[in-house]
Enzyme design. Structure first.
Site, PDB file in Angstrom:
ATOM      1  N   TYR A  30       1.056  -1.045  -0.038  1.00 12.48           N
ATOM      2  CA  TYR A  30       0.067  -0.028   0.027  1.00 12.48           C
ATOM      3  C   TYR A  30       0.780   1.094  -0.054  1.00 12.48           C
ATOM      4  O   TYR A  30       1.649   1.362   0.865  1.00 12.48           O
ATOM      5  CB  TYR A  30      -0.883   0.079   1.246  1.00 12.48           C
ATOM      6  CG  TYR A  30      -1.802  -1.235   1.472  1.00 12.48           C
ATOM      7  CD1 TYR A  30      -2.225  -2.013   0.159  1.00 12.48           C
ATOM      8  CD2 TYR A  30      -2.545  -1.457   2.559  1.00 12.48           C
ATOM      9  CE1 TYR A  30      -3.113  -2.986   0.580  1.00 12.48           C
ATOM     10  CE2 TYR A  30      -3.281  -2.512   2.764  1.00 12.48           C
ATOM     11  CZ  TYR A  30      -3.639  -3.272   1.769  1.00 12.48           C
ATOM     12  OH  TYR A  30      -4.601  -4.308   2.095  1.00 12.48           O
ATOM     13  N   GLY A  37      -8.424 -52.212  29.978  1.00 12.83           N
ATOM     14  CA  GLY A  37      -8.692 -52.965  31.011  1.00 12.83           C
ATOM     15  C   GLY A  37      -8.942 -54.556  30.433  1.00 12.83           C
ATOM     16  O   GLY A  37      -9.102 -55.374  31.325  1.00 12.83           O
ATOM     17  N   GLY A  61     -12.211 -47.194  26.557  1.00  5.82           N
ATOM     18  CA  GLY A  61     -11.195 -47.350  26.837  1.00  5.82           C
ATOM     19  C   GLY A  61     -10.563 -48.712  27.007  1.00  5.82           C
ATOM     20  O   GLY A  61     -11.485 -49.478  27.865  1.00  5.82           O
ATOM     21  N   LEU A 101     -19.104 -40.666  24.408  1.00  7.06           N
ATOM     22  CA  LEU A 101     -18.483 -41.621  25.232  1.00  7.06           C
ATOM     23  C   LEU A 101     -17.520 -42.564  24.540  1.00  7.06           C
ATOM     24  O   LEU A 101     -17.682 -43.118  23.162  1.00  7.06           O
ATOM     25  CB  LEU A 101     -19.367 -42.652  26.131  1.00  7.06           C
ATOM     26  CG  LEU A 101     -20.243 -42.277  27.283  1.00  7.06           C
ATOM     27  CD1 LEU A 101     -20.792 -43.505  27.922  1.00  7.06           C
ATOM     28  CD2 LEU A 101     -19.045 -41.796  28.421  1.00  7.06           C
ATOM     29  N   GLY A 102     -16.310 -42.585  25.016  1.00 12.82           N
ATOM     30  CA  GLY A 102     -15.316 -43.600  24.360  1.00 12.82           C
ATOM     31  C   GLY A 102     -15.279 -44.765  25.040  1.00 12.82           C
ATOM     32  O   GLY A 102     -15.334 -44.748  26.394  1.00 12.82           O
TER      33      GLY A 102
END
Ligand SMILES: O=C(CO)[C@H](O)[C@H](O)COP(=O)(O)O
Length: 671
Positions: A48, A203, A200, A197-198
């Site tokens: 400019y 376990g 995991g 909800l995921g």
């Protein structure tokens, strides 16, 4: 993210136009005035003037608190050649342009440094790599790009997050809404849709208490059937056996419907604890091994499970970034990392998830890490959150005193919730709802929403409802929730009908999702109609099934009106919705079908791309090509208005003035 930017920016370009520059004194006064009025985002470019605009802005900045101003400037036009501007995006030029701008503006850093035009001779990656270095050196804070294609934006953003895209967007230039705006929103949200909800899986293969393969697979399948689609494992769980088990379970699930997360980083367990490895070689070999164990082609979310303090996080991330580019992983996550590591990692490639301990007993992450994650804008949106986003947006159209059609389904339930909330806080009043099912009636009543019926309120101002499919013409398939008959009656009686959905509902042709297109039939000899319906669409590979109650019994589903539903599953989309609807309706014993054609006045889709709000705007240009009589034209415009379309577009060019005359006549009949 560029925080605390004023809502309005001040573009300084015209202060130093070619023939009409203002004096330094006036320019400084104008800029000061803007900042004092709260416009603190000041935009200039080396181009400019050229150069003089930055000098003027620099002078003005002397009168302002630097830290309160968000200063944007741009580079990329080296000179004006005989064939137009000469664009330069080479790393050397990037650096020299920035140094010169800093000098002219007399500042130590630029807040937002834009590529003003893309240099097609220099790979955008090279330009961005140099800009990234300038960010690391603290000379620029954020990077922007101007007038770039979606592809360039994608490639640039993969090198370093972009903070701003500058482009022409006005009521007359709306083509950017097709791809660019959704892309920018996508980049900002960087979202992956996952279930709320995921699961995991760790376990399932604990050290002493692994479950059998059979039980593990059954558990994972059960979770999936209950709507959990986000499964989380790691090469370290088991170790290795957990991934093998998850891999076996995946054989029973549709891969594309699962968001699979796994993690790497622990090479072995040494005497002094876990041996962490984040070297590029280890990243790659870990991923290859996980892909093999899981027996999949890609991982949705690949986490760094622990940070290797001997390897710069940038090296780990660079390798992960390559894996994203190769399509082997979709998104990158990090686990148990410090804010500083998260910042550095995110600068190499956007992070999508941070996994950390956060519970009522471990809230210290709320101090720095959670705000940091929020400011980096990497939310993981569930399907329900998207539905709620769309629902909330639609409710913005509700005004006090309206008669409202209340839809049915999980998305419509968010609408009803929101209405209840706004009524209870007094933000809305005097609403009357016409529910489209017993379920919605109960929900609305529990929220104290005043209810009525179509008999008492035959004219509805606005209906808001979900959908099962929406095609590019805003035609719908509805009724998987079983409420199609009442929905159609209520929505047909509404002046406006806003459809709310998450973007999984978008189809290119009705029936194209491969999921059910419902038809409500009387119970009497339902099989007779089922066979006839299947026969009607034999060529589209249609299969018809009687909907069951879904409560584990053999009983059929019964609608609020005491009828059955025959669900039609199409292999190929329906070509002519109107013809199909007519043929279905012509069958004796058919009460209603789930094709909602020409009814929606607007559709609000919340998706991976943020909001995609599609409003059907009635243009009258076609009248120019295929003139209609005044009567028909007026009728069409009036019909559009009654359906909630209030933006009419014409020009003196259409029909050599006749279009304006026609629109004028129609306006006589409208407020
Ligand atoms: O037509 C419907 C109910 O008859 C629903 O609007 C449609 O099934 C969408 O449901 P959801 O919002 O739960 O996805």
């Amino acid at each position: 993210m560029l925080n605390d930017v004023s809502k309005l920016g001040f573009g300084c370009m015209s202060l130093t136009g070619h023939d009409h520059s203002v004096s330094d004194e006036d320019g400084i006064a104008i800029i000061k005035h803007a900042v004092e009025r709260g416009v603190t985002h000041i935009d200039t470019a080396d181009f400019y003037g050229p150069n003089t605009n930055e000098i003027l802005v620099g002078k003005a900045l002397k009168h302002l608190p630097r830290e309160k101003v968000q200063l944007a400037t741009k580079f990329g036009v080296e000179s004006m050649g005989p064939d137009g501007p000469v664009i330069n995006g080479t790393p050397e030029y990037v650096r020299s342009a920035l140094e010169a701008s800093l000098q002219r503006l007399d500042v130590d850093y630029i807040d937002l440094y834009y590529i003003i035009r893309v240099d097609r001779k220099t790979p955008i990656e090279d330009t961005m790599e140099e800009l990234k270095k300038l960010v690391e050196e603290g000379k620029i804070k954020y990077i922007g790009i101007s007038e770039a294609s979606p592809e360039t934006i994608r490639r640039a953003h993969a090198v370093h997050p972009l903070t701003a895209v500058q482009l022409e967007w006005s009521l007359w230039t709306r083509d950017v809404e097709e791809e660019l705006i959704p892309l920018c929103r996508f980049i900002l949200l960087s979202s992956i849709i996952v279930s709320k909800l995921g699961f995991g899986c760790m376990g399932l293969s604990g050290h002493n208490n692994s479950v059998s393969d059979e039980a593990g697979i059954a558990i994972i399948k059960h979770a999936f059937e209950r709507g959990i689609t986000h499964f989380d494992t790691a090469d370290m769980y088991g170790p290795k056996t957990n991934e093998i088990l998850v891999g076996k379970a995946l054989k029973h699930l549709p891969r594309e419907k699962v968001q699979l997360a796994t993690k790497f980083g622990v090479e072995s367990m040494g005497p002094g604890g876990p041996v962490i490895n984040g070297t590029p070689e280890f990243v790659r070999s870990s991923l290859e091994a996980s892909l093999q164990r899981l027996d999949v082609d890609y991982i949705d979310l690949y986490y760094i499970i622990r940070v290797d303090h001997k390897t710069p996080i940038e090296d780990t991330m660079e390798e992960l970034k390559k894996l994203v580019e190769e399509g082997k992983i979709k998104y990158i996550g990090i686990s148990e990392a410090s804010p500083e590591t998260i910042r550095r990692a995110h600068a190499v490639h956007p992070l999508t998830a941070v996994q950390l301990e956060w519970s009522l007993w471990t809230r210290d992450v709320e101090e720095e890490i959670i705000p940091l994650c929020r400011s980096q804008s990497a939310p993981v949106l569930s399907q329900d959150e998207l539905k709620k986003l769309a629902a909330d947006k639609a409710v913005e159209s509700v005004k006090s005193g309206m008669v409202l059609g209340l839809g049915t389904g999980s998305t419509a339930a968010f609408v009803v919730d929101k209405l209840g909330q706004l009524l209870s806080t007094g933000q809305l009043s005097n609403i009357v709802g016409i529910p489209t099912s017993k379920r919605t009636q109960e929900q609305a009543a529990s929220l104290d929403i005043p209810l009525s019926t179509l008999d008492l309120h035959p004219h509805i101002d606005l209906a808001i409802d979900g959908t099962d499919e929406v095609d590019p013409n805003l035609d719908l398939v509805k009724g998987r929730g079983g409420a199609l008959l009442r929905e159609k009656m209520v929505e047909a009686a509404s002046s406006s009908f806003i459809v709310v959905a998450d973007d999984s509902k978008l189809v290119s042709g009705l029936g194209g999702s491969g999921l059910a297109m419902p038809v409500e039939v009387v119970q009497f000899c339902w099989k007779y109609n089922l066979v006839r319906l299947e026969g009607l669409f034999k060529e589209l590979g249609c299969e018809a099934k009687l909907r069951s109650a879904g409560d584990g019994s053999e009983k059929p589903y019964v609608t609020d009106n005491g009828n059955y539903i025959v669900d039609l599953y199409f292999k190929n989309p329906i070509k002519d919705g109107f013809a199909a609807g007519k043929e279905i309706s012509a069958m004796e014993g058919v009460v209603e079908h789930g094709l909602f054609l020409g009814m929606a006045t607007s559709v609000i889709i919340a998706g991976k791309t943020g909001f995609k709000v599609r409003v059907w705007v009635y243009g009258s240009f076609w009248i120019f090509h295929d003139p209609v009589s005044d009567d028909v034209g007026i009728m069409i415009i009036k019909h559009a208005f009654e359906k909630g379309i209030t933006f009419f577009n014409t020009t003196d060019l259409y029909g050599h003035k006749t279009n304006e005359i026609l629109v004028g006549k129609a306006l006589k009949q409208l407020p």
